[in-house]
Design an enzyme around this catalytic site. Structure first.
Site, PDB file in Angstrom:
ATOM      1  N   SER A   1       0.838  -1.196   0.000  1.00 27.62           N
ATOM      2  CA  SER A   1       0.000   0.000   0.000  1.00 27.62           C
ATOM      3  C   SER A   1       0.881   1.257   0.000  1.00 27.62           C
ATOM      4  O   SER A   1       1.730   1.413  -0.880  1.00 27.62           O
ATOM      5  CB  SER A   1      -0.956  -0.040   1.198  1.00 27.62           C
ATOM      6  OG  SER A   1      -2.003   0.874   1.058  1.00 27.62           O
TER       7      SER A   1
ATOM      8  N   ARG B   1     -12.229   6.230   9.067  1.00 25.31           N
ATOM      9  CA  ARG B   1     -11.749   4.853   9.155  1.00 25.31           C
ATOM     10  C   ARG B   1     -12.806   3.869   8.660  1.00 25.31           C
ATOM     11  O   ARG B   1     -12.479   2.862   8.015  1.00 25.31           O
ATOM     12  CB  ARG B   1     -11.370   4.535  10.597  1.00 25.31           C
ATOM     13  CG  ARG B   1     -10.832   3.127  10.814  1.00 25.31           C
ATOM     14  CD  ARG B   1      -9.538   2.887  10.047  1.00 25.31           C
ATOM     15  NE  ARG B   1      -8.853   1.693  10.542  1.00 25.31           N
ATOM     16  CZ  ARG B   1      -7.679   1.266  10.100  1.00 25.31           C
ATOM     17  NH1 ARG B   1      -7.069   1.931   9.135  1.00 25.31           N
ATOM     18  NH2 ARG B   1      -7.121   0.184  10.605  1.00 25.31           N
TER      19      ARG B   1
ATOM     20  N   ASP C   1      -8.732  -6.833  -4.629  1.00 27.63           N
ATOM     21  CA  ASP C   1      -8.411  -5.479  -4.154  1.00 27.63           C
ATOM     22  C   ASP C   1      -9.185  -4.451  -4.968  1.00 27.63           C
ATOM     23  O   ASP C   1      -8.972  -4.306  -6.176  1.00 27.63           O
ATOM     24  CB  ASP C   1      -6.905  -5.240  -4.291  1.00 27.63           C
ATOM     25  CG  ASP C   1      -6.422  -3.991  -3.557  1.00 27.63           C
ATOM     26  OD1 ASP C   1      -7.253  -3.126  -3.218  1.00 27.63           O
ATOM     27  OD2 ASP C   1      -5.198  -3.884  -3.336  1.00 27.63           O
TER      28      ASP C   1
ATOM     29  N   HIS D   1      -7.944  -5.539  -0.226  1.00 30.49           N
ATOM     30  CA  HIS D   1      -6.651  -4.867  -0.071  1.00 30.49           C
ATOM     31  C   HIS D   1      -5.892  -5.354   1.161  1.00 30.49           C
ATOM     32  O   HIS D   1      -4.663  -5.491   1.128  1.00 30.49           O
ATOM     33  CB  HIS D   1      -6.885  -3.361   0.006  1.00 30.49           C
ATOM     34  CG  HIS D   1      -5.630  -2.547   0.096  1.00 30.49           C
ATOM     35  ND1 HIS D   1      -4.696  -2.500  -0.911  1.00 30.49           N
ATOM     36  CD2 HIS D   1      -5.154  -1.741   1.093  1.00 30.49           C
ATOM     37  CE1 HIS D   1      -3.699  -1.706  -0.559  1.00 30.49           C
ATOM     38  NE2 HIS D   1      -3.948  -1.236   0.651  1.00 30.49           N
ATOM     39  N   ASP D   2      -6.595  -5.632   2.228  1.00 30.53           N
ATOM     40  CA  ASP D   2      -5.946  -6.043   3.478  1.00 30.53           C
ATOM     41  C   ASP D   2      -5.350  -7.444   3.427  1.00 30.53           C
ATOM     42  O   ASP D   2      -4.736  -7.883   4.409  1.00 30.53           O
ATOM     43  CB  ASP D   2      -6.936  -5.964   4.642  1.00 30.53           C
ATOM     44  CG  ASP D   2      -6.911  -4.612   5.339  1.00 30.53           C
ATOM     45  OD1 ASP D   2      -6.067  -3.767   4.975  1.00 30.53           O
ATOM     46  OD2 ASP D   2      -7.740  -4.392   6.245  1.00 30.53           O
TER      47      ASP D   2
END
Length: 359
Positions: free
Chosen positions: A143, A212, A299, A328-329
Site C-alpha cells: 500500500s 476509518r 483489491d 486490499h488487506d
C-alpha cells in the site's frame, strides 16, 4: 492521547543532526526517526532488508507482519539485518503533526508542512546511512509502503538490490484520491476539527472514526463482507452486524491515531506519482532492480490492473498473486501465501547471482 503508549519498548531513535529539507520547499529541524531492527548487520554492511509500512502502521513490523519476519522466515533475522522505521509525518515516534515544533515549543498540529513519499524515503535513507548499511538486499512494503518501495528503487539504485511493492501503484488514481478526500471531509466536518487546531482532550474523534469506516470498506471486498456478515442483524446494538463491525474499527483507530496525521499522510499518498512530470512508462522502465510485484485479485482500492502495469513496465519484474477474498488487506492477512511468494523470489535472486558468478 499519548501515542507513546502504542510504541514498543524495543523502539530506537535517530536524531537527524542537520535540518531536513522537504520536497515542497519547507524545512524541518530537530527531526527524530523511530525505528526497529532485527538480526545483525554483517561486516560488509550488505545484508540489509527494509520494510516500509502502510498508512496507520508503525515500526513494529513484528506485530503487524509477524508471520513474515523472524528466524528462518521470508525475511530471515538469522541472515538479514531487518529495519523498519516509522515514516515521516506519522504519530508513532517519527517527527509529525503530534511532535513538538522546536520553533514554538508546542505540537505542530495543523502547521505541520505538506510532505511527499520522496520525503519519507529520503529520511529513511538518512537512517540507513546512520546505521552503516551499504546495501539493501530487499525493500518491501504494501500500500503506502509499496509507494515508498518504488521511490527507493528510483532514488537509490546504488543501494537497493531488489524490490517487492505490494498492492500499490506507481501513481495515485482518481479513485484513490476521491476516497481519501471523502475521508478527510468527514474529519473536517467534525465540530472538534477547528481547522486542525484541536486540543488533545477534544480531538475530532467522530470524524476520524467515520474516515476509518470508509477506509475499512475499501480495504475489504464485497466477497469478504458478504461471506462474513451477509444480512446478519445485531439485536443488542439494533443494527446490521456490518455496521457494528465498521463502528468498532472506527473507534479502535480513534484510540491510537491522530486526525492531523491522517490528513498529512493521505495527502502525501495523493501526491504519489513516480513520474512527477516525466514520462510515466519511461520512469518505470528505468527501474533496474529485480522486482516482485504483488497483486490481490479482490483489491478494489489498488486493483490488479495497477500492479499488472508495474510488472509490464519494470523490465525485470514478475507478478505474484494473492488469491484472496480479503481485498486490499490480504497482504496483512494471508501471510502464508505472501511469505511463499517472497521466499520464492529471494531464492530466484540467489540462483541468478550464482549463475552470474559462474558464467
Amino acid at each position: 492521547m499519548n501515542y507513546q503508549d502504542f510504541i514498543s519498548e524495543q523502539t530506537e531513535y535517530y536524531h537527524l543532526p542537520v535540518p531536513f529539507e522537504l520536497e515542497g520547499g519547507g524545512v524541518l529541524t530537530g527531526v527524530q526517526v523511530a525505528y526497529r531492527t532485527w538480526g545483525k548487520l554483517n561486516s560488509a554492511g550488505d545484508n540489509g532488508v527494509l520494510i516500509c509500512h502502510a498508512l496507520t502502521g508503525s515500526a513494529d513490523a513484528d506485530e503487524w507482519w509477524e508471520g513474515l519476519l523472524g528466524a528462518n522466515k521470508a525475511l530471515d533475522s538469522d541472515r538479514d539485518f531487518i529495519i523498519c522505521s516509522n515514516i515521516l509525518g506519522s504519530c508513532y515516534g517519527t517527527t509529525g503533526a503530534t511532535s513538538i515544533n522546536p520553533q514554538t515549543g508546542i505540537p505542530y498540529g495543523a502547521s505541520f508542512p505538506a510532505i511527499t513519499i520522496r520525503d519519507m524515503v529520503r529520511l529513511q535513507a538518512a537512517l540507513i546511512q546512520h546505521l552503516g548499511i551499504k546495501s539493501l538486499q530487499l525493500v518491501i512494503g504494501g500500500s503506502l509502503g509499496g509507494m515508498q518501495v518504488l521511490e527507493w528503487a528510483l532514488l537509490y539504485p546504488e543501494i537497493v538490490q531488489a524490490i517487492a511493492p505490494i498492492a500499490t501503484s506507481g501513481r495515485h488514481s482518481a479513485w484513490c484520491i476521491g476516497l481519501s478526500e471523502a475521508q478527510r471531509q468527514a474529519i473536517y466536518a467534525d465540530p472538534n476539527w477547528k481547522g486542525g487546531n484541536y486540543t488533545k482532550e477534544q480531538p475530532p474523534s467522530q470524524g476520524l472514526a467515520v474516515a476509518r469506516m470508509m477506509a475499512m470498506s475499501a480495504y475489504r471486498s464485497w466477497q469478504s463482507f458478504t461471506a462474513r456478515f451477509g444480512r446478519q442483524y445485531d439485536a443488542v446494538a439494533d443494527q446490521f452486524a456490518i455496521a457494528s463491525y465498521l463502528q468498532h474499527h472506527g473507534q479502535k483507530l480513534v484510540q491510537r491515531f491522530d486526525a492531523n496525521t491522517y490528513i498529512t499522510l493521505t495527502q502525501a499518498m495523493d501526491s504519489h506519482d513516480v513520474a512527477q512530470g516525466r514520462d510515466y512508462k519511461s520512469v518505470l522502465q528505468s527501474i533496474k532492480q529485480p522486482a516482485l510485484v504483488v497483486a490481490i485479485d479482490s483489491d478494489i482500492l489498488y486493483p490488479p490492473t495497477e500492479q499488472q502495469e508495474l510488472a509490464d513496465f519494470i523490465p525485470d519484474a514478475q507478478l505474484g498473486w494473492l488469491q484472496s477474498s480479503y481485498g486490499h488487506d490480504a497482504f496483512l492477512i494471508d501471510i502464508a501465501t505472501l511469505s511463499q511468494l517472497v521466499i520464492n523470489f529471494r531464492q530466484s535472486l540467489s540462483l541468478k547471482t550464482f549463475s552470474d558468478v559462474t558464467t
